[in-house]
Scaffold this active site. Structure first.
Site, short mmCIF file in Angstrom:
data_model
loop_
_atom_site.label_atom_id
_atom_site.label_comp_id
_atom_site.label_asym_id
_atom_site.label_seq_id
_atom_site.Cartn_x
_atom_site.Cartn_y
_atom_site.Cartn_z
N LYS A 114 36.33 -4.02 8.31
CA LYS A 114 37.35 -4.84 8.97
C LYS A 114 38.43 -5.24 7.97
CE LYS A 114 39.18 -8.87 10.67
NZ LYS A 114 40.04 -9.83 10.00
N HIS B 138 42.84 -18.49 0.15
CA HIS B 138 43.33 -18.88 1.48
C HIS B 138 43.94 -20.27 1.41
CE1 HIS B 138 42.26 -15.91 4.42
NE2 HIS B 138 41.06 -15.77 3.93
N ASP C 27 49.84 3.61 17.23
CA ASP C 27 48.75 3.20 18.12
C ASP C 27 47.56 2.72 17.28
OD1 ASP C 27 46.57 3.14 19.83
OD2 ASP C 27 47.05 5.01 20.83
C1 MEV Z 1 38.84 -11.22 6.61
O1 MEV Z 1 39.85 -10.94 7.54
C2 MEV Z 1 38.41 -9.95 5.89
C3 MEV Z 1 37.22 -10.11 4.94
O2 MEV Z 1 36.13 -10.72 5.64
C4 MEV Z 1 36.85 -8.72 4.49
C5 MEV Z 1 35.54 -8.64 3.72
O3 MEV Z 1 34.67 -9.49 3.92
O4 MEV Z 1 35.41 -7.66 2.96
C6 MEV Z 1 37.55 -11.00 3.79
#
Ligand code: MEV
Length: 420
Positions: free
Chosen positions: A261, A374, A277
């Protein structure tokens, strides 16, 4: 114009200053970038004809990641997404790779697969042989559907047939292999697959049902690799930490889903910015990751000098012609900023962004944790919302983090004290 994507302090500039910088670096005339800086200037008529029942538009923030060097060429990377930290993290990882020459990439060509499903075939294996016997005729028929693609050097290249067992009996699946050049290729491939169906029905004695592109685009792979500097990463301990974080993902699907992700955070953002896309890219990425049991799209190891070497391999069905990429004014501006000339060049750059994004996440996770970065970025946003400008943004943000009180009200108070 030779671009330099290394723009130190880009994040500290105001939006207007960033805009000027992009003009300066890319040489693209202001008018052509207007839809990007002023989304309100996008003609609703254009959007009205893109999908059905249009009532408005949905805007996302569009940021520019800096520091990217791919195959000895600098790129500014437009990224459209809602998640904070992603653009900063990509820029930061690209800087660590830049120290060792940046990203090196390659690709397997823009080759897509179209599937034609035949059911109720009396002798599936004989049908397979008969379809393969007329392979050249079928390829020719496919190419007659798209003379323009053929003129640009693309077109149907090959054909393969598989007999598969399913819950409703055997099926004969004919797969047409098509070089789609600078198109994503769905339209071209679907048209070809539909055109072949009657002939496949007659020769197989069965019934053709689905005629559609496969998003498991494993013949359209892009690869990128880079060496990330151990010092910039924070030392060899961090290098080992990233390798262990990657090994965790390789060994465990719960972790691997999040790991991949993180890769897609970067990839989707560029795919969306260029009007491509992103569902196709997501489907391709995760199905490719699952081919031999779900695993990581990236790999890491420590080299003999202690630096981190990372690589990525991923299907990349993106295009530069047709669809929103050509129609949507913001997507067009983003393609100009990237300065890519072919779909495969775009794909290689996107793979590099995916690798950078993954490395940035693993580095943070394996060292200070993800929340610290963050929080300081969030604090900068809060400081700016409270009215801080220029250098004051960082000073207010620092104080907010120090006090562990990242609130607009407090930012306003700090700003007032600092302005006295
Ligand atoms: C957050 O959008 C993405 C992460 O969770 C990816 C990861 O854990 O490698 C920080």
């Amino acid at each position: 114009m030779v671009r330099d994507s290394r723009i130190p302090g880009f994040y500290k500039l105001t939006r207007e200053e960033r805009m000027k910088k992009i003009h300066e670096v890319t040489g693209i005339p202001e008018g052509e970038l207007k839809p990007l800086f002023d989304p309100g200037s996008v003609d609703m008529e254009i959007l009205d004809h893109m999908i059905e029942n249009v009532v408005g538009s949905m805007t996302l923030p569009l940021g520019i990641a800096t520091n990217f060097r791919v195959d000895e060429k600098d790129y500014l990377i437009p990224m459209a997404l809602e998640e904070p930290s992603v653009v900063a993290a990509a820029s930061n990882a690209a800087r660590m790779a830049r120290e060792h020459g940046g990203f090196e990439t390659d690709d397997t060509g823009p080759v897509m697969i179209g599937q034609i499903q035949a059911v109720d075939v009396p002798e599936p294996f004989m049908a397979k042989e008969r379809i393969l016997e007329i392979k050249n005729e079928l390829i020719e028929l496919a190419n007659e559907q798209d003379p323009i693609l053929v003129r640009f050097g693309g077109g149907a290249r090959d054909l393969r047939v598989r007999v598969i067992d399913t819950k409703v009996g055997p099926m004969v699946v004919t797969e047409l292999i098509v070089d789609t050049r600078d198109a994503m290729g769905a339209n071209a491939v679907n048209t070809m697959a539909e055109a072949l169906a009657p002939r496949i029905e007659s020769i197989s004695g069965g019934r053709v049902l689905l005629r559609i592109l496969s998003n498991l685009a494993d013949l359209r792979l892009v690869r990128a690799k880079a060496t990330f500097d151990k010092k910039l990463l924070g030392g060899e301990e961090v290098v080992d930490g990233v390798v262990a974080a990657w090994a965790f993902a390789e060994a465990d699907p719960y972790r691997c889903a999040t790991h991949n992700k993180g890769i897609m955070n970067g990839i989707d953002a560029v795919v969306i910015a260029t009007g491509n896309d992103f569902r196709a890219i997501e489907a391709g990425a995760h199905s490719y990751a699952a081919v031999d049991g779900y695993s990581s799209l990236t790999k890491y190891e420590k080299n003999s000098e202690g630096h981190l070497v990372g690589s990525i391999e991923i299907p990349m069905a993106v295009g530069l012609v047709g669809g929103a990429t050509k129609i949507h004014p913001v997507a067009r501006a983003c393609v100009q900023i990237l300065g890519v000339k072919t779909a495969t060049e775009l794909g290689r750059v996107i793979a590099s962004v995916g690798l950078a994004q993954n490395l940035a996440a693993l580095r943070a996770l394996a060292s200070e944790g993800i929340q610290k970065g963050h929080m300081s970025l969030h604090a900068r946003n809060v400081a700016a919302t409270a009215g801080a400008k220029g250098e004051l943004v960082d000073r207010v943000a620092e104080q907010l983090v120090k006090e562990k009180n990242v609130k607009v009200e407090r930012a306003k108070e700090i700003l007032e004290e600092l302005s006295k």
